[in-house]
Design a protein around this motif. Sequence first.
Motif, short mmCIF file in Angstrom:
data_model
loop_
_atom_site.label_atom_id
_atom_site.label_comp_id
_atom_site.label_asym_id
_atom_site.label_seq_id
_atom_site.Cartn_x
_atom_site.Cartn_y
_atom_site.Cartn_z
N ILE A 45 -0.79 -0.79 3.58
CA ILE A 45 0.62 0.06 3.04
C ILE A 45 0.70 -0.58 1.34
O ILE A 45 0.45 -0.15 0.75
CB ILE A 45 1.73 -0.04 4.06
N ALA A 46 -0.31 -1.64 1.42
CA ALA A 46 -0.20 -2.20 -0.05
C ALA A 46 -0.38 -2.56 -0.71
O ALA A 46 -0.38 -2.23 -2.54
CB ALA A 46 0.32 -4.46 0.62
N GLY A 47 -2.32 -2.32 0.15
CA GLY A 47 -3.17 -1.52 -0.78
C GLY A 47 -2.84 -0.81 -1.30
O GLY A 47 -3.48 0.06 -2.57
N ALA B 43 -1.82 3.48 -6.24
CA ALA B 43 -0.94 4.24 -6.38
C ALA B 43 -0.72 3.77 -8.12
O ALA B 43 -0.54 4.92 -8.73
CB ALA B 43 -0.24 4.60 -5.69
N ALA B 44 -0.12 3.15 -8.56
CA ALA B 44 0.48 2.56 -9.36
C ALA B 44 -0.32 2.04 -10.23
O ALA B 44 -0.30 2.28 -11.41
CB ALA B 44 0.67 1.00 -8.84
N GLY B 45 -1.61 1.80 -9.71
CA GLY B 45 -2.87 1.72 -11.06
C GLY B 45 -3.56 2.98 -11.40
O GLY B 45 -3.86 3.75 -12.62
N GLY C 117 -0.56 4.08 -13.72
CA GLY C 117 -0.17 3.43 -14.53
C GLY C 117 -1.52 3.94 -15.88
O GLY C 117 -1.70 4.17 -16.80
N ARG C 118 -3.16 4.35 -15.33
CA ARG C 118 -3.98 5.13 -15.55
C ARG C 118 -3.42 6.42 -16.40
O ARG C 118 -4.37 7.04 -17.84
CB ARG C 118 -5.32 5.23 -14.86
N TYR C 119 -2.93 7.34 -15.94
CA TYR C 119 -2.77 7.87 -16.17
C TYR C 119 -2.06 8.61 -17.15
O TYR C 119 -1.95 9.11 -18.73
CB TYR C 119 -2.03 8.89 -15.07
#
Length: 115
Positions: free
Chosen positions: A6-8, A13-15, A18-20
């Motif tokens: 879940i942490a991964g 998802a955060a990465g 951020g890229r978007y």
Amino acid sequence: MTSAIIAGLGLAAAGFAGRYVLKQMPTLSQKMAEAVKSMPKLDSQSLANSKYYKGGFEQKMTRREASLVLGVSPTAPKSKVKEQFKKVITANHPDRGGSPYLAAKINEAKDLLEK
């Protein structure tokens, strides 16, 4: 084990988010610049036509200034002055976050126009 997965997934998802956002930044800044350019300009002519009084307070309050503070005619009857005073002082009372100085000026205007 499940918490690591879940942490991964959360990190991935955060990465991606951020890229978007970073990819959209140039178009967002361009749209912002276009919006600022299309805003109407405030010049002295448009400020002069404003319904709000732009001057400061005079040393001794005049009937004209008192009428501007309360938003009534200098020759308004006492009932109209009292009615408008209640509206203005309610919006600017120090107990409700208003300025004590403005409240004093509003009271001074009412006293002057009721004479």
